[in-house]
Design an enzyme around this catalytic site. Structure first.
Site, PDB file in Angstrom:
ATOM      1  N   GLY A  45      -4.402  -3.335   3.474  1.00 27.70           N
ATOM      2  CA  GLY A  45      -4.457  -3.690   2.054  1.00 27.70           C
ATOM      3  C   GLY A  45      -3.153  -4.144   1.428  1.00 27.70           C
ATOM      4  CG  ASP A 104      -9.862   5.823  -4.989  1.00 22.46           C
ATOM      5  OD1 ASP A 104      -9.985   6.314  -6.114  1.00 22.46           O
ATOM      6  OD2 ASP A 104     -10.833   5.423  -4.320  1.00 22.46           O
ATOM      7  CE  LYS A 132      -9.836   2.578  -7.660  1.00 18.42           C
ATOM      8  NZ  LYS A 132     -11.005   2.564  -6.743  1.00 18.42           N
TER       9      LYS A 132
HETATM   10  P1  IMP Z   1      -7.472   7.137  -0.970  1.00 16.79           P
HETATM   11  O1  IMP Z   1      -7.209   7.847   0.319  1.00 16.79           O
HETATM   12  O2  IMP Z   1      -8.789   7.532  -1.596  1.00 16.79           O
HETATM   13  O3  IMP Z   1      -6.333   7.212  -1.972  1.00 16.79           O
HETATM   14  O4  IMP Z   1      -7.758   5.652  -0.587  1.00 16.79           O
HETATM   15  C1  IMP Z   1      -6.793   4.718  -0.547  1.00 16.79           C
HETATM   16  C2  IMP Z   1      -7.259   3.504   0.234  1.00 16.79           C
HETATM   17  O5  IMP Z   1      -8.637   3.169  -0.053  1.00 16.79           O
HETATM   18  C3  IMP Z   1      -6.432   2.351  -0.238  1.00 16.79           C
HETATM   19  O6  IMP Z   1      -5.293   2.220   0.562  1.00 16.79           O
HETATM   20  C4  IMP Z   1      -7.385   1.191  -0.140  1.00 16.79           C
HETATM   21  O7  IMP Z   1      -7.261   0.623   1.147  1.00 16.79           O
HETATM   22  C5  IMP Z   1      -8.756   1.785  -0.322  1.00 16.79           C
HETATM   23  N1  IMP Z   1      -9.218   1.619  -1.717  1.00 16.79           N
HETATM   24  C6  IMP Z   1      -9.243   2.543  -2.702  1.00 16.79           C
HETATM   25  N2  IMP Z   1      -9.734   2.037  -3.853  1.00 16.79           N
HETATM   26  C7  IMP Z   1     -10.008   0.740  -3.580  1.00 16.79           C
HETATM   27  C8  IMP Z   1     -10.538  -0.343  -4.397  1.00 16.79           C
HETATM   28  O8  IMP Z   1     -10.827  -0.219  -5.595  1.00 16.79           O
HETATM   29  N3  IMP Z   1     -10.692  -1.533  -3.749  1.00 16.79           N
HETATM   30  C9  IMP Z   1     -10.367  -1.729  -2.435  1.00 16.79           C
HETATM   31  N4  IMP Z   1      -9.872  -0.752  -1.656  1.00 16.79           N
HETATM   32  C10 IMP Z   1      -9.694   0.468  -2.234  1.00 16.79           C
HETATM   33 MG    MG Z   2      -4.652   0.758   1.741  1.00 12.41          MG
END
Ligand code: IMP
Ligand code: MG
Length: 177
Positions: A45, A104, A132
């Site tokens: 990403g 996220d 986020k």
């Molecule tokens: P976390 O472990 O839930 O913080 O997820 C983080 C990863 O999920 C990020 O590095 C993104 O690759 C993916 N991700 C989280 N939210 C989004 C979104 O709104 N769009 C696309 N990818 C997301």
């Molecule tokens: Mg990512």
């Protein structure tokens, strides 16, 4: 399955992204006047973000990548993180900045942060293009934040939906998925 255009709305324009990346570059440059920092991009990403960021930072830097994947649905994580590519450079006694596209739940970053800390960097900070906050499940704060958003799913500028839409120059919110 393609997302219908009517479900997409621009959240951050390419101009806004460029402006925030420039600001982040200046903040990072001012934090490390001595240079010699190591940026660790989290694939996939962050590939566009780190490409722009590294050119916006005025001090000298190096770049390495890790690849992480979290299991779960296409729009939310399960909290189970798999390392698919490890760092190639030693980070012991280095000033390291993790470069993420979006935080996220925070599971991905927490997992990576703790893993890198074991390798005893001189300092370890986090830079994320987007924070986020609404869905945060672990306490983790980025040191450098590009933009903040509420809940919702976004695509573009490296961010995907099922591997599609990374190429879009602007960032869109997607409704109905
Ligand atoms: P976390 O472990 O839930 O913080 O997820 C983080 C990863 O999920 C990020 O590095 C993104 O690759 C993916 N991700 C989280 N939210 C989004 C979104 O709104 N769009 C696309 N990818 C997301
Ligand atoms: Mg990512």
């Amino acid at each position: 399955m393609p997302i219908p255009r009517k479900n997409c709305e621009i959240l951050f324009s390419r101009q806004r992204i460029a402006q925030e990346v420039k600001r982040l570059g200046m903040e990072i440059g001012a934090t490390y006047p001595q240079g010699n920092i190591l940026l660790v991009g989290v694939l996939k990403g962050s590939f566009l973000f780190i490409a722009d960021l590294v050119r916006a930072i005025e001090c000298s830097s190096m770049v390495d990548f890790v690849r992480l994947a979290s299991y779960g649905s296409q729009t939310s994580t399960s909290g189970v993180i798999e390392f698919r590519k490890e760092l190639e450079m030693p980070i012991r006694d280095r000033d390291v900045i993790i470069v993420e596209d979006i935080i996220d739940s925070g599971y991905t970053l927490e997992c990576l942060y703790n893993k890198l800390l074991l390798q005893q960097p001189k300092s370890l900070k986090i830079c994320t293009l987007i924070d986020k906050r609404a869905r945060r499940e672990v306490e983790i704060e980025a040191d450098f934040v590009g933009m903040r958003m509420d809940d919702g799913f976004i695509i573009g500028y490296g961010l995907d939906y099922d591997e599609h839409y990374r190429h879009l120059p602007d960032i869109y919110t997607v409704k109905g998925i």
